[in-house]
Design a protein around this motif. Structure first.
Motif, PDB file in Angstrom:
ATOM      1  N   ALA A  12       0.815  -1.225   0.000  1.00 16.83           N
ATOM      2  CA  ALA A  12       0.000   0.000   0.000  1.00 16.83           C
ATOM      3  C   ALA A  12       0.847   1.272   0.000  1.00 16.83           C
ATOM      4  O   ALA A  12       0.368   2.329  -0.405  1.00 16.83           O
ATOM      5  N   VAL A  13       2.103   1.175   0.439  1.00 18.86           N
ATOM      6  CA  VAL A  13       2.969   2.359   0.463  1.00 18.86           C
ATOM      7  C   VAL A  13       3.945   2.355  -0.703  1.00 18.86           C
ATOM      8  O   VAL A  13       4.865   3.169  -0.744  1.00 18.86           O
ATOM      9  N   GLY A  14       3.733   1.466  -1.648  1.00 18.64           N
ATOM     10  CA  GLY A  14       4.605   1.400  -2.815  1.00 18.64           C
ATOM     11  C   GLY A  14       5.769   0.470  -2.567  1.00 18.64           C
ATOM     12  O   GLY A  14       5.779  -0.299  -1.610  1.00 18.64           O
ATOM     13  N   PRO A  15       6.766   0.544  -3.428  1.00 19.62           N
ATOM     14  CA  PRO A  15       7.918  -0.350  -3.261  1.00 19.62           C
ATOM     15  C   PRO A  15       8.623  -0.082  -1.940  1.00 19.62           C
ATOM     16  O   PRO A  15       8.734   1.065  -1.500  1.00 19.62           O
ATOM     17  N   ILE A  16       9.066  -1.169  -1.306  1.00 18.73           N
ATOM     18  CA  ILE A  16       9.827  -1.041  -0.067  1.00 18.73           C
ATOM     19  C   ILE A  16      11.212  -1.631  -0.278  1.00 18.73           C
ATOM     20  O   ILE A  16      11.439  -2.388  -1.217  1.00 18.73           O
ATOM     21  N   SER A  17      12.113  -1.259   0.593  1.00 19.73           N
ATOM     22  CA  SER A  17      13.416  -1.922   0.643  1.00 19.73           C
ATOM     23  C   SER A  17      13.550  -2.530   2.030  1.00 19.73           C
ATOM     24  O   SER A  17      12.926  -2.071   2.992  1.00 19.73           O
ATOM     25  N   ILE A  18      14.333  -3.573   2.104  1.00 16.89           N
ATOM     26  CA  ILE A  18      14.482  -4.319   3.348  1.00 16.89           C
ATOM     27  C   ILE A  18      15.965  -4.447   3.642  1.00 16.89           C
ATOM     28  O   ILE A  18      16.753  -4.841   2.776  1.00 16.89           O
ATOM     29  N   ARG A  19      16.345  -4.090   4.874  1.00 18.30           N
ATOM     30  CA  ARG A  19      17.749  -4.172   5.283  1.00 18.30           C
ATOM     31  C   ARG A  19      17.843  -4.898   6.615  1.00 18.30           C
ATOM     32  O   ARG A  19      16.975  -4.755   7.469  1.00 18.30           O
ATOM     33  N   ARG A  20      18.908  -5.634   6.789  1.00 11.39           N
ATOM     34  CA  ARG A  20      19.133  -6.317   8.058  1.00 11.39           C
ATOM     35  C   ARG A  20      19.324  -5.278   9.159  1.00 11.39           C
ATOM     36  O   ARG A  20      19.974  -4.259   8.954  1.00 11.39           O
ATOM     37  N   MET A  21      18.724  -5.552  10.324  1.00 13.89           N
ATOM     38  CA  MET A  21      18.787  -4.599  11.428  1.00 13.89           C
ATOM     39  C   MET A  21      18.545  -5.326  12.752  1.00 13.89           C
ATOM     40  O   MET A  21      17.563  -6.051  12.884  1.00 13.89           O
ATOM     41  N   PHE A  22      19.403  -5.131  13.733  1.00 19.21           N
ATOM     42  CA  PHE A  22      19.232  -5.696  15.075  1.00 19.21           C
ATOM     43  C   PHE A  22      18.957  -7.201  15.052  1.00 19.21           C
ATOM     44  O   PHE A  22      18.211  -7.720  15.867  1.00 19.21           O
ATOM     45  N   GLY A  23      19.496  -7.918  14.097  1.00 23.49           N
ATOM     46  CA  GLY A  23      19.203  -9.338  13.981  1.00 23.49           C
ATOM     47  C   GLY A  23      17.845  -9.596  13.341  1.00 23.49           C
ATOM     48  O   GLY A  23      17.393 -10.730  13.272  1.00 23.49           O
ATOM     49  N   ARG A  41       8.190 -10.600  15.444  1.00 25.11           N
ATOM     50  CA  ARG A  41       7.235  -9.533  15.765  1.00 25.11           C
ATOM     51  C   ARG A  41       7.360  -8.436  14.731  1.00 25.11           C
ATOM     52  O   ARG A  41       8.463  -8.074  14.333  1.00 25.11           O
ATOM     53  N   MET A  42       6.220  -7.887  14.348  1.00 18.92           N
ATOM     54  CA  MET A  42       6.212  -6.730  13.457  1.00 18.92           C
ATOM     55  C   MET A  42       6.001  -5.490  14.327  1.00 18.92           C
ATOM     56  O   MET A  42       5.050  -5.429  15.112  1.00 18.92           O
ATOM     57  N   LEU A  43       6.907  -4.541  14.196  1.00 17.65           N
ATOM     58  CA  LEU A  43       6.836  -3.292  14.938  1.00 17.65           C
ATOM     59  C   LEU A  43       6.690  -2.154  13.941  1.00 17.65           C
ATOM     60  O   LEU A  43       7.529  -1.988  13.048  1.00 17.65           O
ATOM     61  N   LEU A  44       5.624  -1.388  14.072  1.00 17.53           N
ATOM     62  CA  LEU A  44       5.319  -0.299  13.153  1.00 17.53           C
ATOM     63  C   LEU A  44       5.787   1.038  13.703  1.00 17.53           C
ATOM     64  O   LEU A  44       5.613   1.323  14.897  1.00 17.53           O
ATOM     65  N   LYS A  45       6.371   1.862  12.845  1.00 18.33           N
ATOM     66  CA  LYS A  45       6.808   3.208  13.243  1.00 18.33           C
ATOM     67  C   LYS A  45       5.592   4.009  13.703  1.00 18.33           C
ATOM     68  O   LYS A  45       4.517   3.944  13.096  1.00 18.33           O
ATOM     69  N   MET A  91      -4.296  -3.625   6.997  1.00 21.08           N
ATOM     70  CA  MET A  91      -2.838  -3.588   6.876  1.00 21.08           C
ATOM     71  C   MET A  91      -2.418  -2.397   6.037  1.00 21.08           C
ATOM     72  O   MET A  91      -1.447  -1.713   6.357  1.00 21.08           O
ATOM     73  N   ALA A  92      -3.159  -2.115   4.975  1.00 25.51           N
ATOM     74  CA  ALA A  92      -2.847  -0.960   4.130  1.00 25.51           C
ATOM     75  C   ALA A  92      -2.941   0.333   4.939  1.00 25.51           C
ATOM     76  O   ALA A  92      -2.072   1.208   4.832  1.00 25.51           O
ATOM     77  N   THR A  93      -3.969   0.445   5.766  1.00 25.99           N
ATOM     78  CA  THR A  93      -4.131   1.622   6.617  1.00 25.99           C
ATOM     79  C   THR A  93      -2.972   1.735   7.603  1.00 25.99           C
ATOM     80  O   THR A  93      -2.404   2.818   7.795  1.00 25.99           O
ATOM     81  N   LEU A  94      -2.595   0.625   8.214  1.00 25.09           N
ATOM     82  CA  LEU A  94      -1.482   0.632   9.172  1.00 25.09           C
ATOM     83  C   LEU A  94      -0.160   0.991   8.487  1.00 25.09           C
ATOM     84  O   LEU A  94       0.637   1.747   9.038  1.00 25.09           O
ATOM     85  N   ALA A  95       0.053   0.472   7.291  1.00 25.17           N
ATOM     86  CA  ALA A  95       1.286   0.790   6.552  1.00 25.17           C
ATOM     87  C   ALA A  95       1.359   2.277   6.238  1.00 25.17           C
ATOM     88  O   ALA A  95       2.407   2.913   6.403  1.00 25.17           O
ATOM     89  N   ARG A  96       0.234   2.858   5.808  1.00 23.88           N
ATOM     90  CA  ARG A  96       0.208   4.300   5.519  1.00 23.88           C
ATOM     91  C   ARG A  96       0.416   5.121   6.793  1.00 23.88           C
ATOM     92  O   ARG A  96       1.067   6.170   6.771  1.00 23.88           O
ATOM     93  N   THR A  97      -0.143   4.648   7.902  1.00 20.33           N
ATOM     94  CA  THR A  97       0.044   5.339   9.181  1.00 20.33           C
ATOM     95  C   THR A  97       1.509   5.324   9.579  1.00 20.33           C
ATOM     96  O   THR A  97       2.057   6.338  10.019  1.00 20.33           O
ATOM     97  N   ALA A  98       2.160   4.172   9.433  1.00 16.19           N
ATOM     98  CA  ALA A  98       3.588   4.058   9.772  1.00 16.19           C
ATOM     99  C   ALA A  98       4.421   4.967   8.884  1.00 16.19           C
ATOM    100  O   ALA A  98       5.360   5.627   9.357  1.00 16.19           O
ATOM    101  N   LEU A  99       4.092   5.032   7.603  1.00 18.81           N
ATOM    102  CA  LEU A  99       4.827   5.920   6.697  1.00 18.81           C
ATOM    103  C   LEU A  99       4.630   7.378   7.111  1.00 18.81           C
ATOM    104  O   LEU A  99       5.577   8.164   7.132  1.00 18.81           O
TER     105      LEU A  99
END
Length: 106
Positions: A12-23, A41-45, A91-99
């Protein structure tokens, strides 16, 4: 969770990139971190503007005990509410909220 699943969740927020972080994995949209996949666990900004929305949906703010001071440290991330796992529109709403929270934190 594999990268294809993460890309589908956050489409819903378009293309994403994924990087290793904190394991785990940091999930980015337009260079801004919007979520962390950590220890299954999924943690949203989030921020003060969207905290009530996350909490009303059942999300909890990510906190931990500082290993030297013993104080509780609150991070700017909330656990994924169950509705995000069960409903693609939610999920789309939550993704936009996090963005939105990520963009406000610049």
């Amino acid at each position: 969770m594999d990268n294809d699943q993460l890309e589908e969740m956050f489409q819903a927020v378009g293309p994403i990139s994924i990087r290793r972080m904190f394991g785990g994995k940091g999930i980015y949209s337009d260079g801004e971190i919007i979520a962390i996949w950590l220890r299954d666990r999924m943690l949203l900004k989030g921020d003060a503007e969207c905290a009530q929305q996350y909490e009303a949906a059942g999300g909890m703010r990510w906190t931990y005990q500082h290993n030297k001071t013993g104080k509780t440290v609150s991070m700017p991330y909330w656990s994924m509410p169950e509705v995000g796992w069960d409903d693609p529109d939610e999920m789309a709403t939550l993704a936009r909220t996090a963005l939105g929270a990520a963009l406000r934190s610049r």
